[in-house]
Design a protein around this motif. Structure first.
Motif, PDB file in Angstrom:
ATOM      1  N   GLY A  14       0.824  -1.213   0.000  1.00  0.00           N
ATOM      2  CA  GLY A  14       0.000   0.000   0.000  1.00  0.00           C
ATOM      3  C   GLY A  14       0.857   1.261   0.000  1.00  0.00           C
ATOM      4  N   GLY A  15       0.507   2.194  -0.879  1.00  0.00           N
ATOM      5  CA  GLY A  15       1.314   3.412  -1.054  1.00  0.00           C
ATOM      6  C   GLY A  15       0.612   4.678  -0.603  1.00  0.00           C
ATOM      7  N   GLY A  16      -0.346   4.569   0.342  1.00  0.00           N
ATOM      8  CA  GLY A  16      -0.965   5.760   0.929  1.00  0.00           C
ATOM      9  C   GLY A  16       0.013   6.414   1.904  1.00  0.00           C
ATOM     10  N   PRO A  17      -0.463   7.373   2.715  1.00  0.00           N
ATOM     11  CA  PRO A  17       0.446   8.068   3.640  1.00  0.00           C
ATOM     12  C   PRO A  17       1.180   7.123   4.597  1.00  0.00           C
ATOM     13  CG  PRO A  17      -1.688   9.156   3.557  1.00  0.00           C
ATOM     14  CD  PRO A  17      -1.828   7.914   2.750  1.00  0.00           C
ATOM     15  N   ALA A  18       0.515   6.079   5.074  1.00  0.00           N
ATOM     16  CA  ALA A  18       1.171   5.145   5.999  1.00  0.00           C
ATOM     17  C   ALA A  18       2.304   4.412   5.281  1.00  0.00           C
ATOM     18  CB  ALA A  18       0.148   4.152   6.555  1.00  0.00           C
ATOM     19  N   VAL A  36       4.479  -2.234  -2.841  1.00  0.00           N
ATOM     20  CA  VAL A  36       3.540  -2.759  -3.836  1.00  0.00           C
ATOM     21  C   VAL A  36       2.211  -2.031  -3.675  1.00  0.00           C
ATOM     22  CG1 VAL A  36       2.453  -4.846  -4.735  1.00  0.00           C
ATOM     23  CG2 VAL A  36       4.672  -5.011  -3.596  1.00  0.00           C
ATOM     24  N   GLU A  37       1.750  -1.365  -4.720  1.00  0.00           N
ATOM     25  CA  GLU A  37       0.508  -0.584  -4.660  1.00  0.00           C
ATOM     26  C   GLU A  37      -0.444  -1.072  -5.750  1.00  0.00           C
ATOM     27  OE1 GLU A  37      -1.199   2.031  -2.945  1.00  0.00           O
ATOM     28  OE2 GLU A  37      -2.645   1.647  -4.555  1.00  0.00           O
ATOM     29  N   LYS A  38      -1.676  -1.322  -5.330  1.00  0.00           N
ATOM     30  CA  LYS A  38      -2.717  -1.854  -6.217  1.00  0.00           C
ATOM     31  C   LYS A  38      -3.059  -0.904  -7.361  1.00  0.00           C
ATOM     32  CE  LYS A  38      -6.878  -1.806  -4.376  1.00  0.00           C
ATOM     33  NZ  LYS A  38      -8.044  -2.120  -3.547  1.00  0.00           N
ATOM     34  N   GLU A  39      -3.167   0.378  -7.045  1.00  0.00           N
ATOM     35  CA  GLU A  39      -3.622   1.355  -8.045  1.00  0.00           C
ATOM     36  C   GLU A  39      -2.432   2.015  -8.727  1.00  0.00           C
ATOM     37  OE1 GLU A  39      -7.049   3.126  -7.720  1.00  0.00           O
ATOM     38  OE2 GLU A  39      -7.808   1.753  -6.197  1.00  0.00           O
ATOM     39  N   GLY A 133       0.066  -0.748  -9.685  1.00  0.00           N
ATOM     40  CA  GLY A 133      -0.746  -1.676 -10.473  1.00  0.00           C
ATOM     41  C   GLY A 133      -0.525  -3.128 -10.065  1.00  0.00           C
ATOM     42  N   CYS A 134      -0.027  -3.340  -8.859  1.00  0.00           N
ATOM     43  CA  CYS A 134       0.245  -4.702  -8.375  1.00  0.00           C
ATOM     44  C   CYS A 134      -0.522  -4.941  -7.079  1.00  0.00           C
ATOM     45  CB  CYS A 134       1.740  -4.885  -8.107  1.00  0.00           C
ATOM     46  SG  CYS A 134       2.758  -4.712  -9.580  1.00  0.00           S
ATOM     47  N   ARG A 135      -1.312  -5.989  -7.044  1.00  0.00           N
ATOM     48  CA  ARG A 135      -2.176  -6.245  -5.886  1.00  0.00           C
ATOM     49  C   ARG A 135      -1.678  -7.438  -5.074  1.00  0.00           C
ATOM     50  NH1 ARG A 135      -6.653  -9.507  -5.669  1.00  0.00           N
ATOM     51  NH2 ARG A 135      -6.422  -9.782  -7.922  1.00  0.00           N
ATOM     52  N   VAL A 136      -1.383  -7.187  -3.817  1.00  0.00           N
ATOM     53  CA  VAL A 136      -0.946  -8.272  -2.936  1.00  0.00           C
ATOM     54  C   VAL A 136      -2.153  -9.132  -2.589  1.00  0.00           C
ATOM     55  CG1 VAL A 136      -0.102  -8.797  -0.608  1.00  0.00           C
ATOM     56  CG2 VAL A 136       1.064  -7.071  -2.003  1.00  0.00           C
ATOM     57  N   THR A 137      -2.000 -10.444  -2.742  1.00  0.00           N
ATOM     58  CA  THR A 137      -3.121 -11.346  -2.476  1.00  0.00           C
ATOM     59  C   THR A 137      -2.944 -12.111  -1.170  1.00  0.00           C
ATOM     60  OG1 THR A 137      -2.011 -12.998  -3.831  1.00  0.00           O
ATOM     61  CG2 THR A 137      -3.732 -11.676  -4.887  1.00  0.00           C
ATOM     62  N   ASP A 138      -1.680 -12.308  -0.741  1.00  0.00           N
ATOM     63  CA  ASP A 138      -1.493 -13.063   0.489  1.00  0.00           C
ATOM     64  C   ASP A 138      -0.081 -12.847   1.039  1.00  0.00           C
ATOM     65  OD1 ASP A 138      -2.276 -14.639   2.542  1.00  0.00           O
ATOM     66  OD2 ASP A 138      -2.572 -16.457   1.349  1.00  0.00           O
ATOM     67  N   VAL A 146       6.390 -14.205   9.458  1.00  0.00           N
ATOM     68  CA  VAL A 146       5.966 -13.874   8.106  1.00  0.00           C
ATOM     69  C   VAL A 146       7.232 -13.628   7.301  1.00  0.00           C
ATOM     70  CG1 VAL A 146       4.831 -12.087   6.713  1.00  0.00           C
ATOM     71  CG2 VAL A 146       3.729 -12.944   8.790  1.00  0.00           C
ATOM     72  N   ARG A 147       7.262 -14.149   6.066  1.00  0.00           N
ATOM     73  CA  ARG A 147       8.513 -14.100   5.311  1.00  0.00           C
ATOM     74  C   ARG A 147       8.390 -13.462   3.937  1.00  0.00           C
ATOM     75  NH1 ARG A 147      12.263 -16.774   8.269  1.00  0.00           N
ATOM     76  NH2 ARG A 147      11.448 -18.279   9.771  1.00  0.00           N
ATOM     77  N   GLY A 148       7.209 -13.060   3.545  1.00  0.00           N
ATOM     78  CA  GLY A 148       7.101 -12.431   2.226  1.00  0.00           C
ATOM     79  C   GLY A 148       5.656 -12.261   1.813  1.00  0.00           C
ATOM     80  N   VAL A 149       5.456 -11.889   0.543  1.00  0.00           N
ATOM     81  CA  VAL A 149       4.096 -11.705   0.021  1.00  0.00           C
ATOM     82  C   VAL A 149       3.982 -12.308  -1.377  1.00  0.00           C
ATOM     83  CG1 VAL A 149       3.717  -9.539   1.279  1.00  0.00           C
ATOM     84  CG2 VAL A 149       4.565  -9.457  -1.073  1.00  0.00           C
ATOM     85  N   ARG A 150       2.737 -12.528  -1.766  1.00  0.00           N
ATOM     86  CA  ARG A 150       2.414 -12.982  -3.110  1.00  0.00           C
ATOM     87  C   ARG A 150       1.559 -11.874  -3.716  1.00  0.00           C
ATOM     88  NH1 ARG A 150       0.497 -17.807  -1.390  1.00  0.00           N
ATOM     89  NH2 ARG A 150       2.623 -18.570  -1.243  1.00  0.00           N
ATOM     90  N   TRP A 151       1.784 -11.533  -4.985  1.00  0.00           N
ATOM     91  CA  TRP A 151       0.943 -10.514  -5.589  1.00  0.00           C
ATOM     92  C   TRP A 151       0.675 -10.797  -7.053  1.00  0.00           C
ATOM     93  CZ3 TRP A 151       6.191  -9.270  -5.093  1.00  0.00           C
ATOM     94  CH2 TRP A 151       6.831  -8.743  -6.217  1.00  0.00           C
ATOM     95  N   VAL A 152      -0.310 -10.074  -7.590  1.00  0.00           N
ATOM     96  CA  VAL A 152      -0.677 -10.199  -8.993  1.00  0.00           C
ATOM     97  C   VAL A 152      -0.239  -8.928  -9.708  1.00  0.00           C
ATOM     98  CG1 VAL A 152      -2.566 -10.633 -10.603  1.00  0.00           C
ATOM     99  CG2 VAL A 152      -2.708 -11.491  -8.267  1.00  0.00           C
ATOM    100  N   GLY A 153       0.541  -9.080 -10.744  1.00  0.00           N
ATOM    101  CA  GLY A 153       1.046  -7.934 -11.503  1.00  0.00           C
ATOM    102  C   GLY A 153       0.038  -7.413 -12.499  1.00  0.00           C
ATOM    103  N   PRO A 154       0.378  -6.320 -13.191  1.00  0.00           N
ATOM    104  CA  PRO A 154      -0.550  -5.657 -14.110  1.00  0.00           C
ATOM    105  C   PRO A 154      -1.057  -6.587 -15.216  1.00  0.00           C
ATOM    106  CG  PRO A 154       1.472  -4.356 -13.845  1.00  0.00           C
ATOM    107  CD  PRO A 154       1.690  -5.638 -13.120  1.00  0.00           C
ATOM    108  N   GLY A 155      -0.256  -7.555 -15.619  1.00  0.00           N
ATOM    109  CA  GLY A 155      -0.692  -8.449 -16.683  1.00  0.00           C
ATOM    110  C   GLY A 155      -1.293  -9.741 -16.144  1.00  0.00           C
ATOM    111  N   GLY A 156      -1.604  -9.775 -14.849  1.00  0.00           N
ATOM    112  CA  GLY A 156      -2.206 -10.963 -14.254  1.00  0.00           C
ATOM    113  C   GLY A 156      -1.169 -11.983 -13.803  1.00  0.00           C
ATOM    114  N   GLU A 157       0.127 -11.669 -13.969  1.00  0.00           N
ATOM    115  CA  GLU A 157       1.162 -12.625 -13.569  1.00  0.00           C
ATOM    116  C   GLU A 157       1.274 -12.681 -12.039  1.00  0.00           C
ATOM    117  OE1 GLU A 157       1.502  -9.730 -14.940  1.00  0.00           O
ATOM    118  OE2 GLU A 157       3.225  -8.629 -14.136  1.00  0.00           O
TER     119      GLU A 157
END
Ligand code: FAD
Length: 495
Positions: A14-18, A36-39, A133-138, A146-157
């Motif tokens: 998330g790339g808001g103020p926090a 990683v920021e979704k929008e 444009g990348c959304r963290v899913t888990d 906790v050791r990392g994150v999984r995300w979906v990139g702009p092309g669905g990867e």
């Protein structure tokens, strides 16, 4: 797995103020940070009225204060309220004295799309790798941490990345916060709904208060009126959740109707058209419920901003809590990455301070609502100190312990209820004294609860301005830590 994997010291979701604050503050200490920021920024967000500690404290510590100052946002000297027993509006000024000019006793009213982009660009400039444009899913975790994150990139990867710390700064709609401390605890007292939109102009309050936020209580709830630009005003109504269905059905009509029902705001908007420029051409609805968590960290993961907690917006505390919490988390993370102090001690410091700040605002806001009297109104009758339920009081005592009230003997709902009533009486007395503003001193600062709620913000501002607090910082509790000289880490007191 054959998924490409990359490793970082810290991953911020998330790339808001926090998120922008915590990522920049960690990168400034030379660590590798992925955000990683979704929008794709600029993106719309509500929460346009700031407090001075964000502007003169956190932004200065991060080195983005000049950039923010150059953006031309409306300066805000405080708040004007039609709220309480008195029919006349009163001012709530950031200045300790209404007559003395203090260079830091103001904040800004900001278009969040622009403000948030300035903070995120700054994070990028100080070394944060930002992927929009990348959304963290888990999150990726094992029993230890906790050791990392999984995300979906702009092309669905689908991508994965590992890090020593994951920060959840993904806001109100966070999907990953349950990995720390389970479900949110919702307040019964602050469960409202907000409907908001924009006008292409609007009258301004008389100088020097033209830049103030104006909050007007009326029968249904209250309305904010925020002067963003000469030709743009943000107007939102906060009402009981029982109105949700009607508002969802037709937000524009509901919004217009509520404004018409509040004479003080209606009068400022006489003949002013609704804004037509995007993103201000829409009327939006948001659940406005306050919540907190039983924990704010676990090994390898931290919650900041709306992902962690939220409290009613009438005092404009959201962005303050987000940036303050982001800075506290960065201090603990910077320490954890250096390994000079034990991780649990570092993060206990983050959690204690963050809870305390949240608790102070929560406590003060209950008394702020209590201030308004309207015997005929369902909304206001249900928002008295005496209406705070036992369950909420117990949760509240657990949340902030004795710290919020400065009374460590607080053991149960009974004393907490008495404490809340005392806070409400103390604040009400200060507000009643406001008409004699001939005083050199702002009478609100004679209220202990009012002073306490802005105390941490003031320390933060002194740190930004003078490179440190004016008085040596004392730890909040035995064994506690204090901020380093640059404000970006924790150190042992007296060092
Ligand atoms: P956000 O600003 O919400 O940023 C979170 C970011 O995370 C977003 O950019 C989002 O796109 C991204 N994200 C979400 N999910 C994912 C994901 N899965 N992967 C990657 N990225 C993701 N505060 C004030 O200070 N002043 C006010 O006047 C004020 N008024 C308010 C009025 C209302 C009605 C409400 C509801 C709130 C108000 N607030 C106000 C509060 C303010 O909006 C928030 O406290 C503030 O925006 C929190 O910042 P944040 O960085 O935690 O979250």
């Amino acid at each position: 797995s054959d998924k490409p994997r990359q490793d970082f010291d810290v991953i911020v979701v998330g790339g808001g103020p926090a998120g922008a604050t915590v990522s920049a503050a960690v990168a400034l200490h030379g660590h590798r940070v992925l955000l990683v920021e979704k929008e794709t920024f600029p993106r719309y967000q509500i929460g346009e009225s700031l407090l001075p500690s964000t502007v003169h404290g956190v932004c200065r510590i991060l080195g983005v204060e000049d950039e923010v100052a150059k953006a031309g946002f409306t300066p805000k000297r405080g708040g004007t309220f039609r709220w309480g027993r008195n029919r006349d509006p009163w001012q709530f000024s950031f200045a300790l004295s209404p007559r003395l000019a203090d260079p830091t006793s103001f904040a800004y009213q900001v278009e969040r799309s622009r403000f948030d982009a300035i903070l995120l660009d700054h994070a990028r400039r100080v070394g944060v790798e930002v992927r929009e444009g990348c959304r963290v899913t888990d999150v990726i975790a094992d029993e230890q941490r906790v050791r990392g994150v999984r995300w979906v990139g702009p092309g669905g990867e689908i991508r994965e990345a590992g890090a020593r710390y994951v920060v959840d700064a993904s806001g109100n709609g966070s999907r990953i916060h349950p990995h720390v401390g389970g479900k949110r605890t919702y307040s019964d007292f602050f469960r409202n709904i907000a409907v908001f939109g924009y006008f292409a102009g609007g009258a301004r309050l008389p100088a020097p208060n033209a830049g103030n936020i104006f909050c007007a209580a009326f029968e249904e709830g209250w309305i904010w009126y925020i002067p963003l630009r000469d030709d743009l005003t943000s107007v939102g109504a906060v009402v009981a959740r029982e109105n949700a269905e009607a508002i969802q059905r037709d937000p524009v009509t509901a919004w217009r109707g509520l404004i018409d029902a509040c004479p003080e705001v209606r009068g400022l908007l006489d003949g002013v058209p609704q804004a037509t420029e995007p993103p201000y051409d829409r009327v939006r609805v948001r659940k406005d419920w306050s919540y907190w968590k039983s924990r704010l960290w676990r090994p390898g993961m931290v919650l900041v901003g709306d992902a962690a907690c939220f409290v009613d917006p009438v005092l404009s505390s959201g962005v303050h809590l987000a940036t303050y919490g982001g800075l506290l988390a960065a201090r603990s993370i910077n320490g954890g990455l250096t390994g000079l102090l034990p991780e649990d001690r570092l993060f206990a410091e983050f959690e204690t301070r963050y809870r305390r700040e949240y608790g102070l605002f929560h406590e003060f806001l209950v008394s702020f609502y209590d201030l308004h009297q309207d015997e005929r109104s369902y909304f206001w009758q249900a928002r008295k100190v005496t209406d705070v339920g036992t369950t909420e009081l117990e949760a509240f005592v657990e949340l902030v312990g004795g710290l919020a009230s400065g009374d460590t003997s607080l053991g149960g709902a009974g004393p907490a209820g008495a404490r809340l009533s005392a806070v409400a009486d103390d604040f009400e007395r200060a507000v009643r004294r406001l008409p004699d503003v001939g005083d050199l001193r702002n009478p609100l600062y004679e209220s202990e609860s009012f002073r306490r709620v802005f105390q941490e913000g003031t320390v933060m501002q002194e740190r930004g301005l003078f490179g440190g607090p004016l008085e040596p910082e004392t730890p909040l509790r035995p064994g506690g830590l204090v901020a380093s000289d640059d404000g970006l880490a924790w150190v042992e007191p007296g060092r």
